[in-house]
Design a protein around this motif. Structure first.
Motif, short mmCIF file in Angstrom:
data_model
loop_
_atom_site.label_atom_id
_atom_site.label_comp_id
_atom_site.label_asym_id
_atom_site.label_seq_id
_atom_site.Cartn_x
_atom_site.Cartn_y
_atom_site.Cartn_z
N VAL A 49 -19.69 0.29 -19.25
CA VAL A 49 -19.37 0.47 -20.90
C VAL A 49 -17.80 1.05 -20.74
N LEU A 50 -17.71 2.08 -20.19
CA LEU A 50 -16.30 2.83 -20.27
C LEU A 50 -15.21 1.96 -19.90
N TYR A 51 -15.37 1.27 -18.70
CA TYR A 51 -14.36 0.44 -18.35
C TYR A 51 -14.29 -0.92 -19.06
N ASP A 52 -15.14 -1.39 -19.73
CA ASP A 52 -15.18 -2.60 -20.29
C ASP A 52 -14.27 -2.08 -21.87
N ALA A 53 -14.55 -0.84 -22.32
CA ALA A 53 -13.59 -0.30 -23.61
C ALA A 53 -12.44 -0.03 -23.02
N LEU A 54 -12.10 0.24 -21.77
CA LEU A 54 -10.65 0.75 -21.43
C LEU A 54 -9.77 -0.30 -21.18
N GLU A 55 -10.34 -1.30 -20.67
CA GLU A 55 -9.75 -2.76 -20.52
C GLU A 55 -8.34 -2.46 -19.49
N LEU A 56 -8.57 -2.00 -18.30
CA LEU A 56 -7.57 -1.69 -17.47
C LEU A 56 -6.80 -2.91 -17.05
N PRO A 57 -7.57 -4.04 -16.43
CA PRO A 57 -6.87 -5.14 -16.19
C PRO A 57 -5.89 -5.79 -17.33
N ALA A 58 -6.40 -5.64 -18.47
CA ALA A 58 -5.66 -6.22 -19.64
C ALA A 58 -4.25 -5.15 -19.84
N LEU A 59 -4.60 -3.91 -19.84
CA LEU A 59 -3.26 -3.26 -19.73
C LEU A 59 -2.43 -3.29 -18.71
#
Length: 327
Positions: free
Chosen positions: A154-164
């Motif tokens: 949940v946290l990482y889906d919302a954070l979207e690090l790969p997209a960043l």
């Protein structure tokens, strides 16, 4: 000396020189499809989109000089990297932690090679999760991927690090806490593993106790006088305690029923909101240096922020509550 011992010894020798190497290839990941990004950002008004970048006239904060360090927990759910080189301990954040990482890897591999029921019990896993033991046996030879892509949930889906990363958003001030690795940067390469901060390993003891001792001095030096934004929870919050220039964040879900308004901590809202908050902070490029500047910035980004419970220590971090009504 068995295969695991030989592999550990080789990696420890390489890490002793604190050699920083360039990550060799990102690799591919196999994972379940991630849910679509929610339409609302959880700041208290449904459907509202936050600005991707805060204007320079919003607040007098530095953009180019890092003054903020953001701490987040890992995720129990992880993708499995494939077709990529294995982990290099000397290349991970704070390479002086390599000896502790080596001991934990060795103990975890030995546990996984032993009796399955005992290993599952020690790791807090069920029989249906026995496949995790196979991953823990091959930690030094298994393919490794970016932590930004290995951690899901949940946290990482919302954070979207790969997209960043694809957009070139800087994430260097983000530190991911881990029961096995201590701390990681999003760009550090790790294999799939299973070892939470609450685990006790045979002949080694509490993972949390090992990291509390090992992280104290290196992280204090790394943080320096930066503002520490602590978004960790549970056992991960106890691995390292920041000094006075720090802020902790609690997410409260506000609901109304029969005319009565109530607030409570809900796991899904907490993780999703902290993921979005982290993403928005990174996108903004702003660098608050003090807790009051951080609170001002978060309010400016559209969140409802209130003072949280006061700490009991004189140097306790400033506590803030973020109140959300919609995901």
């Amino acid at each position: 000396m068995d295969d695991v011992d030989q592999a550990v010894a080789a990696v420890a020798d390489a890490a002793a020189g604190h050699v920083s190497r360039q990550a060799a290839g990102r690799g591919r990941l196999t994972e379940a499809r991630r849910p679509a990004r929610p339409a609302a950002n959880g700041a208290g008004s449904a459907g509202r989109r936050f600005p991707a970048r805060v204007g320079r006239d919003l607040i007098g904060l530095s953009r180019n000089c890092p003054t903020m360090l953001i701490l987040i927990p890992p995720s129990e759910t992880k993708a499995v990297p494939v077709a990529s080189p294995p982990v290099e301990l000397a290349s991970l954040a704070l390479p002086e932690l390599a000896p502790v990482r080596t001991r934990l890897i060795k103990a975890l591999a030995r546990l996984a090679r032993g009796r399955a029921p005992a290993a599952l019990d020690a790791l807090g896993l069920s029989e249906s999760q026995a496949g995790e033991l196979a991953h823990n046996r091959e930690l030094l030879s298994a393919p490794a991927g970016l932590a930004a892509e290995v951690y899901t949930g949940v946290l990482y889906d919302a954070l979207e690090l790969p997209a960043l990363h694809r957009r070139g958003v800087v994430t260097d001030q983000l530190l991911i806490f881990s029961g096995l690795w201590g701390v990681l940067r999003p760009g550090d390469r790790i294999p799939h593993y299973r070892c939470s901060a609450g685990v006790k390993l045979p002949a080694l003891g509490s993972v949390s106790a090992a990291w509390r001792k090992a992280l104290r001095a290196p992280l204090a030096a790394h943080a320096g006088d930066q503002l520490v934004v602590d978004l960790r929870s549970g056992a991960y919050a106890g691995l390292w305690v920041p000094g006075g220039n720090a802020v902790t964040v609690r997410v409260l879900h506000e609901r109304e029923s029969g005319g009565v308004v109530s607030r409570s901590v809900v796991s899904h809202f907490n993780k999703a909101t902290k993921g979005r908050l982290t993403r928005t902070l990174l996108e903004s490029g702003e660098q608050p240096a003090k807790p009051d500047e951080f609170a001002w910035l978060v309010r400016s980004l559209g969140y409802l922020v209130e003072p949280g419970p006061a700490g009991t220590r004189p140097d306790a971090p400033v506590a803030l509550d973020i109140v959300v009504r919609e995901l």
